[in-house]
Design a protein around this motif. Sequence first.
Motif, PDB file in Angstrom:
ATOM      1  N   UNK A 291       0.812  -1.224   0.000  1.00 11.77           N
ATOM      2  CA  UNK A 291       0.000   0.000   0.000  1.00 11.77           C
ATOM      3  C   UNK A 291       0.845   1.274   0.000  1.00 11.77           C
ATOM      4  N   UNK A 292       2.178   1.125   0.025  1.00  8.19           N
ATOM      5  CA  UNK A 292       3.100   2.246  -0.223  1.00  8.19           C
ATOM      6  C   UNK A 292       2.983   3.388   0.780  1.00  8.19           C
ATOM      7  N   UNK A 293       2.557   3.070   2.000  1.00  8.59           N
ATOM      8  CA  UNK A 293       2.441   4.100   3.036  1.00  8.59           C
ATOM      9  C   UNK A 293       3.060   3.596   4.328  1.00  8.59           C
ATOM     10  N   UNK A 294       3.890   4.413   4.994  1.00 15.23           N
ATOM     11  CA  UNK A 294       4.432   4.027   6.300  1.00 15.23           C
ATOM     12  C   UNK A 294       3.296   3.889   7.325  1.00 15.23           C
TER      13      UNK A 294
ATOM     14  N   UNK B 283       1.744   6.977   8.833  1.00 12.52           N
ATOM     15  CA  UNK B 283       0.710   7.660   8.049  1.00 12.52           C
ATOM     16  C   UNK B 283      -0.608   6.895   8.101  1.00 12.52           C
TER      17      UNK B 283
END
Lengths: 278, 278
Positions: free
Chosen positions: A58-61, A64
């Motif tokens: 999902x490309x989010x830390x 976040x």
Amino acid sequence: MKIEMTSSQLERLKALGGNIEAGYCFESTAQREAEFKRLEKALVLEAKKNLNTLRTGDRRPMLCKVQEQLVEALTSEGFVQVVTPTIISKKFLERMTIDDDHALHTQVFWVDKNKCLRPMLAPNLYSVSKDLLNIWEKPVRIFEIGSCFRKESQGKSHLNEFTMLNLVEWGTAIGNRDNRIRELSDLVLKTLRIEDYEFEEEDSVVYGNTIDVVKNGLELGSSSKGSHPLDAAWGITDSWVGIGFGLERLLMIREQKNNIHALAKSIAYLDGVRLNIK
Amino acid sequence: MKIEMTSSQLERLKALGGNIEAGYCFESTAQREAEFKRLEKALVLEAKKNLNTLRTGDRRPMLCKVQEQLVEALTSEGFVQVVTPTIISKKFLERMTIDDDHALHTQVFWVDKNKCLRPMLAPNLYSVSKDLLNIWEKPVRIFEIGSCFRKESQGKSHLNEFTMLNLVEWGTAIGNRDNRIRELSDLVLKTLRIEDYEFEEEDSVVYGNTIDVVKNGLELGSSSKGSHPLDAAWGITDSWVGIGFGLERLLMIREQKNNIHALAKSIAYLDGVRLNIK
């Protein structure tokens, strides 16, 4: 002769997320070097795997993602999100009784004689609340999620910049405040998928008698209630409950990490993974 | 005799979102006062209606919602979100060639001799990119959305603290860079529902020759491409495109507001609405 890993070896392995037990010994430095290389290689492989999951997933830390989850949970509960400035006035600090003699004062980052980086969200929330209480019927519920700044020792569980969630509900019935604090803390911690925490009474330098949320001896969050002596500076007389959580600490606990910097706003780590792993 | 509104009356009406035309005159001060009161009352009513919509609707300021929309759009396009520290080192500024003699230098907020509030996201993105380029195959795509700080005149279209979106793609084919800049700018502006903007060539003090995105004479965003002379300080040799947008400006344009502070991180405004409207 007892040969242990060097402190820089231990530091490197820890930065990579390894948990090396104290007293881990070798019979020769050659054996130690081989073992260090083996462990480092395995941890780097694991780190690359985790980074790849981030990149293809999902490309989010996490830092976040949990903010988005908290926003969803709190707005559903009737809380309105606010976003306020990072730089606040000295006057605002003083209204929190953080004057030149206060314990927190030495931890404040100043940008000029009369302006500093907020060490907490509370003064801005007081200011916005004061206006909203003139406009909206109670209960008035607002929250902010944003960076706060304190000069800390930069130990493994402290950060100079950390992400605070602070919520406040104005107009809570006096007799229901402690219950509401538990209810809202439960909502936050359930959203974060954190269990087995406890509530502890505490004396805060700023807020007086408070209820803290604690897990494994580490403070996860802290709550307060009013009317409170600080309210007068803002011209507020309503009853309230408020809760503050440091999101990086919540994540450190949930992810069972030994290093809060890995999950914080950082240029050395991305979403828990050390980046210098060429 | 020509009787106009006083400057404090004009300021108040403007803060409430009113657009008072220049040269609006009255035949007596009594008539002026009556008209001011009528306008103020109508604007306050409108403000309260807007605040009520916020409170009973999705309970999030636009500044927060567009961030979520941009995150969704950019992660779907393969960009990985990063979150980095607000306080950066003097060394990082110098690597952007912002030394003591640079035009931007006087706008930097310093917290001590060697640390400042980031005036832009680029140096942190360079640092993270340098590491990721050692780990990931190209193209490497990352972005950050976060506060930046510049001492500005605090005019109606400038903020001391503003929310930057900065994205960078490493490994873009040299011949495709200009096209990609337009493609990615279009993606951002489509997500924000902004139309009828233009691309203009510009000479940036930091990045050299760049392409800006402009609407109605106001700069919405600015792009750049590389390899670039600044890359050497980070040991990077790959080709790239990068774009930066100030989110408050994008919102000001979209919402046709005359005051950027209304949509910014603020204690005086909440989601475009002035809060001192008891």
